[in-house]
Design an enzyme around this catalytic site. Structure first.
Site, short mmCIF file in Angstrom:
data_model
loop_
_atom_site.label_atom_id
_atom_site.label_comp_id
_atom_site.label_asym_id
_atom_site.label_seq_id
_atom_site.Cartn_x
_atom_site.Cartn_y
_atom_site.Cartn_z
N LYS A 32 0.84 -1.21 0.00
CA LYS A 32 0.00 0.00 0.00
C LYS A 32 0.88 1.25 0.00
CE LYS A 32 -0.38 -0.36 5.07
NZ LYS A 32 -1.25 -0.88 6.16
N ARG A 52 -11.08 -0.70 14.17
CA ARG A 52 -10.79 0.12 12.99
C ARG A 52 -11.57 -0.41 11.79
NH1 ARG A 52 -4.82 0.77 10.28
NH2 ARG A 52 -5.21 -1.42 9.82
N TYR A 64 14.01 30.04 10.17
CA TYR A 64 12.71 30.67 10.46
C TYR A 64 12.48 30.80 11.96
CZ TYR A 64 10.81 30.31 5.68
OH TYR A 64 10.55 30.46 4.35
N MET A 120 10.68 24.22 4.16
CA MET A 120 9.98 23.37 3.21
C MET A 120 10.96 22.62 2.29
SD MET A 120 7.23 24.35 0.23
CE MET A 120 6.06 25.15 1.30
C1 LIG Z 1 -0.47 -1.82 6.89
C2 LIG Z 1 -1.04 -3.12 7.27
C3 LIG Z 1 -0.23 -4.27 7.35
C4 LIG Z 1 1.28 -4.20 7.32
O1 LIG Z 1 1.72 -3.78 8.60
P1 LIG Z 1 3.27 -3.67 8.95
O2 LIG Z 1 3.25 -3.25 10.38
O3 LIG Z 1 3.83 -2.64 8.06
O4 LIG Z 1 3.87 -5.00 8.73
C5 LIG Z 1 -0.83 -5.49 7.55
N1 LIG Z 1 -2.19 -5.58 7.67
C6 LIG Z 1 -3.00 -4.51 7.63
C7 LIG Z 1 -4.45 -4.69 7.79
C8 LIG Z 1 -2.45 -3.24 7.45
O5 LIG Z 1 -3.26 -2.17 7.46
#
Ligand SMILES: *Cc1c(COP(=O)(O)O)cnc(C)c1O
Length: 374
Positions: free
Chosen positions: A46, A145, A266, A314
């Site tokens: 992702k 979640r 800054y 930035m």
């Molecule tokens: C992002 C995610 C993972 C991977 O988690 P890591 O801690 O990066 O290994 C696995 N399962 C779900 C549902 C996630 O959202």
């Protein structure tokens, strides 16, 4: 290698080199597979493979045997689908938002069904197409979640679901896997175990990176690591068994000497207490170096720590190079922000964040040098 990439970066007018070691990602995949030999190791890619480039990263993972890929959004799955062979399955962790059903079914993308409305809409899509669509069912075992609540799970008839879908596996996600001693882990595992028993004979995907290193009790049929593939520590504060994947070197734009009493950056949040030599380097918070590094973090050169002074801007950062010989740094020279002297976990700690946020924020303004098998 880096010298070459540096010339390319400078010729393109870019301020830094982001080196991404694909061979190290492959080694990390094998490392996880070796300590969970009976599990299938999937890959979480992702957010553009945690910022490292979903296409090259997915290709190397496919080459080392990965066939299960997880993204967060259906849009990410649709973008990735043409780049992977049909033997690779792509799963959408965020599930099925209303309206995405046809696009997912057309592209052979598999949603993680997280709620009753998603189950009903995906089932209806299957009925309309006259075939059982593949699906994953996610259960909320304690993170609140995503996933079906315990009450919703209790109301499901496993036989009915198997009749309506090609149920690939059941899944849940650990809230505290970065702390292996946290009792919440065992609680979640026990709840997932009871659900799996009720469904009978369907594979389970449970562990992320942290869970993958918590022993056989957490290593169900499918493991789902993300950060560990990319070199992040699976457990906070414990030894990191993963090979580093990312290196970030940033170019010096200019150097200067300032007398005691000079304000720096800054807001003038740093005042020189003595004569100092400074370098301004060509990356800032828009390049994923968080403002939280202001007056806290550092760059490195040949093992010498070069503290960040003043606020992170930035597009640039001022560092204190007084500890170096006077001619050590000239415009165009690189200093290390991530590398052998400063891991992604170390820079994240200085910034008050986690390695995940550092990686996913790195952005597109660095020259990217992908290292393949050495
Ligand atoms: C992002 C995610 C993972 C991977 O988690 P890591 O801690 O990066 O290994 C696995 N399962 C779900 C549902 C996630 O959202």
């Amino acid at each position: 290698m880096l010298a070459n990439a540096k010339s390319c970066a400078l010729a393109l007018g870019m301020g830094g080199v982001l080196t991404i070691d694909l061979a190290a990602i492959a080694a990390n995949y094998r490392r996880i597979q070796a300590q969970a030999p009976t599990a299938k190791v999937a890959a979480v890619v992702k957010a553009d493979a945690y910022g490292l480039g979903v296409e090259p990263v997915s290709h190397i993972l496919y080459d080392v045997g990965c066939r299960l890929f997880f993204v967060a959004h259906a849009s990410e799955a649709l973008a990735l689908r043409p780049h992977l062979p049909p033997a690779a399955d792509i799963f959408v962790l965020n599930g099925l938002l209303p309206g995405a059903e046809a696009a997912c079914a057309d592209a052979d993308i598999i949603p993680v069904l997280n709620a009753p409305d998603q189950i009903e809409r995906w089932a209806a899509e299957g009925v309309a197409r006259g075939r059982k669509l593949p699906a994953v069912l996610q259960f909320d075992t304690g993170m609140s979640r995503l996933g079906l609540s315990p009450a919703e799970a209790g109301g499901l008839d496993p036989d009915d679901l198997k009749a309506r879908f090609d149920v690939r596996f059941l899944m849940s996600h650990l809230a505290c896997a970065d702390e292996p001693a946290n009792p919440a882990n065992d609680r979640q595992r026990d709840i997932m175990h009871d659900i799996a028993v009720r469904f009978g004979n369907i594979p389970v995907s449970f562990a992320n990176s942290g869970g993958a290193f918590m022993g056989p009790a957490y290593q169900t049929s499918i493991i789902r690591p993300g950060i560990a593939l990319y070199g992040g520590a699976p457990h906070v504060g414990l030894a990191n068994p993963m090979a580093p994947v990312v290196r970030l070197d940033v170019a010096v734009i200019q150097t200067r000497s300032v007398p005691a009493g000079t304000q720096i950056g800054y807001g003038g949040t740093f005042t020189a207490t003595q004569e100092m030599r400074l370098a301004t380097i060509a990356a800032g918070y828009a390049d994923g170096l968080p403002r939280g590094l202001s007056n806290r973090g550092a760059a490195w050169l040949d093992g010498v720590r070069l503290p960040i002074v003043g606020r992170v801007s930035m597009d640039s950062i001022i560092i204190d190079i007084s500890a170096l010989p006077a001619d050590a740094l000239a415009p165009g020279d690189l200093v290390e922000l991530i590398g052998p002297h400063q891991s992604i976990d170390a820079i994240a700690a200085d910034a008050g964040t986690i390695s995940y946020e550092i990686l996913t924020a790195l952005g597109r303004r660095y020259y990217r040098d992908y290292l393949r098998a050495s």
